[in-house]
Design an enzyme around this catalytic site. Structure first.
Site, PDB file in Angstrom:
ATOM      1  N   ARG A 201      14.707  15.089  -5.519  1.00 54.60           N
ATOM      2  CA  ARG A 201      15.401  14.119  -4.670  1.00 54.60           C
ATOM      3  C   ARG A 201      14.479  12.976  -4.269  1.00 54.60           C
ATOM      4  NH1 ARG A 201      17.135  17.828  -0.209  1.00 54.60           N
ATOM      5  NH2 ARG A 201      18.025  16.004   0.812  1.00 54.60           N
TER       6      ARG A 201
ATOM      7  N   LYS B 110      17.566   9.785   8.639  1.00 53.24           N
ATOM      8  CA  LYS B 110      18.681   8.846   8.760  1.00 53.24           C
ATOM      9  C   LYS B 110      19.894   9.489   9.414  1.00 53.24           C
ATOM     10  CE  LYS B 110      19.699   8.702   4.110  1.00 53.24           C
ATOM     11  NZ  LYS B 110      18.694   9.621   3.617  1.00 53.24           N
TER      12      LYS B 110
ATOM     13  N   ARG C 103      14.860  21.974   7.847  1.00 56.37           N
ATOM     14  CA  ARG C 103      16.109  21.309   8.184  1.00 56.37           C
ATOM     15  C   ARG C 103      17.283  22.280   8.085  1.00 56.37           C
ATOM     16  NH1 ARG C 103      18.086  15.756   5.598  1.00 56.37           N
ATOM     17  NH2 ARG C 103      18.526  16.944   3.715  1.00 56.37           N
TER      18      ARG C 103
ATOM     19  N   ARG D  45      20.494  23.907   3.678  1.00 56.15           N
ATOM     20  CA  ARG D  45      21.193  23.315   2.532  1.00 56.15           C
ATOM     21  C   ARG D  45      20.539  23.765   1.236  1.00 56.15           C
ATOM     22  NH1 ARG D  45      21.650  17.016   3.598  1.00 56.15           N
ATOM     23  NH2 ARG D  45      21.020  17.004   1.429  1.00 56.15           N
TER      24      ARG D  45
ATOM     25  N   ARG E 212      22.994   3.812  -2.202  1.00 50.40           N
ATOM     26  CA  ARG E 212      21.802   4.501  -2.674  1.00 50.40           C
ATOM     27  C   ARG E 212      21.326   3.960  -4.005  1.00 50.40           C
ATOM     28  NH1 ARG E 212      22.432   9.572   0.215  1.00 50.40           N
ATOM     29  NH2 ARG E 212      20.715  10.977  -0.184  1.00 50.40           N
TER      30      ARG E 212
HETATM   31  P1  ADP Z   1      19.688  13.324   1.954  1.00 54.41           P
HETATM   32  O1  ADP Z   1      19.654  11.925   2.463  1.00 54.41           O
HETATM   33  O2  ADP Z   1      19.029  14.260   2.866  1.00 54.41           O
HETATM   34  O3  ADP Z   1      19.246  13.479   0.539  1.00 54.41           O
HETATM   35  P2  ADP Z   1      22.633  13.349   1.865  1.00 54.41           P
HETATM   36  O4  ADP Z   1      23.373  14.324   2.671  1.00 54.41           O
HETATM   37  O5  ADP Z   1      22.725  11.916   2.221  1.00 54.41           O
HETATM   38  O6  ADP Z   1      21.146  13.872   1.902  1.00 54.41           O
HETATM   39  O7  ADP Z   1      23.050  13.497   0.319  1.00 54.41           O
HETATM   40  C1  ADP Z   1      23.056  14.733  -0.342  1.00 54.41           C
HETATM   41  C2  ADP Z   1      23.389  14.541  -1.814  1.00 54.41           C
HETATM   42  O8  ADP Z   1      24.677  13.946  -1.931  1.00 54.41           O
HETATM   43  C3  ADP Z   1      22.462  13.594  -2.560  1.00 54.41           C
HETATM   44  O9  ADP Z   1      21.310  14.242  -3.042  1.00 54.41           O
HETATM   45  C4  ADP Z   1      23.386  13.124  -3.695  1.00 54.41           C
HETATM   46  O10 ADP Z   1      23.505  14.101  -4.698  1.00 54.41           O
HETATM   47  C5  ADP Z   1      24.716  13.018  -3.007  1.00 54.41           C
HETATM   48  N1  ADP Z   1      24.954  11.658  -2.432  1.00 54.41           N
HETATM   49  C6  ADP Z   1      25.123  11.328  -1.123  1.00 54.41           C
HETATM   50  N2  ADP Z   1      25.304   9.999  -0.970  1.00 54.41           N
HETATM   51  C7  ADP Z   1      25.254   9.477  -2.222  1.00 54.41           C
HETATM   52  C8  ADP Z   1      25.362   8.153  -2.751  1.00 54.41           C
HETATM   53  N3  ADP Z   1      25.548   7.087  -1.954  1.00 54.41           N
HETATM   54  N4  ADP Z   1      25.242   7.998  -4.093  1.00 54.41           N
HETATM   55  C9  ADP Z   1      25.065   9.035  -4.926  1.00 54.41           C
HETATM   56  N5  ADP Z   1      24.936  10.299  -4.498  1.00 54.41           N
HETATM   57  C10 ADP Z   1      25.046  10.533  -3.167  1.00 54.41           C
END
Ligand code: ADP
Ligand code: ZN
Length: 210
Positions: free
Chosen positions: A167, A13, A123, A156, A88
């Site tokens: 996750r 994404k 990644r 990361r 999410r």
């Molecule tokens: P990915 O999609 O690769 O898991 P992101 O960079 O979008 O990574 O998110 C990393 C972390 O940030 C998530 O695992 C979560 O802990 C937190 N996070 C990001 N966006 C949200 C959201 N909308 N709601 C809750 N936690 C979030």
């Protein structure tokens, strides 16, 4: 145009959001990038978020909803934006509706869990601007340095294999219900994530323009 990119961690994404953001000239809003910057800067919100993020769990809804609300109120969002990693959870999607936000399209990028597990270890992300890379499929031009800003491109912490499993579980439990949520509103397009970034982009842009 207001778009949402939906998909499991590592489905691509972020990379696709960057590409459409440039094509459509509207900002990419990544709650993950905003949260990582908050953690790095040691802000109050970053302190709250860190333990959840490190564990591969979701940050509480009220924290991310607050962040998102502030971000979309900024001037560069006037002509639309691409939400990458928000909503999410169903309550986050409901909060968006309660704010009066009209979403034009939701694009789900679908990738099998097994493929995701093998991808995430490769990644890398820019510490400074959040741009995403992959050592094999999408490497930066100079090893370890961001093409866009020259920042350090690093692994990361939450891309460690044990955390990836958590996750993915969180995705299936909390986020995947949004697929039906937006299907029910007639907004969902599903794109199957391809091996090549450019092949997926083509499909994503077709879905955006359809
Ligand atoms: P990915 O999609 O690769 O898991 P992101 O960079 O979008 O990574 O998110 C990393 C972390 O940030 C998530 O695992 C979560 O802990 C937190 N996070 C990001 N966006 C949200 C959201 N909308 N709601 C809750 N936690 C979030
Ligand atoms: Zn960068």
């Amino acid at each position: 145009m207001n778009l949402i990119l939906l998909g499991a961690p590592g489905a691509g994404k972020g990379t696709q959001a960057e590409i459409i953001s440039e094509k459509l000239n509207i900002p990419q809003i990544s709650t993950g990038n905003i949260l990582r910057a908050a953690v790095k800067n040691g802000t109050e919100c970053g302190l709250k978020a860190k333990s959840y993020m490190d564990a591969g769990a979701l940050v509480p809804d009220e924290v991310v909803i607050g962040i998102l609300k502030d971000r979309i109120a900024e001037a560069d969002c006037a002509n639309g934006y691409i939400l990458d990693g928000f909503p999410r959870t169903v309550p986050q999607a409901e909060a968006l509706e309660a704010m009066g936000v009209n979403i034009d399209k939701v694009i789900e990028i679908s990738v099998d869990d097994e493929v995701i597990k093998s991808r995430l270890g490769g990644r890398r992300v820019c510490e400074a601007c959040g741009a995403s890379y992959h050592i094999e499929f999408n490497p930066p031009k100079t090893d370890g340095k961001c093409d866009k800003c020259g920042g350090n491109v690093v692994l990361r912490k939450d891309d460690a294999p044990e955390t990836v499993i958590d996750r993915l579980r969180t995705y299936h439990e909390a986020t995947a219900p949004l697929i039906d949520f937006y299907k029910g509103r007639g907004k969902l397009s599903t794109v199957v994530g391809q091996e090549e970034v450019a092949d997926t982009s083509k499909l994503v842009l077709e879905a955006v323009n359809s």
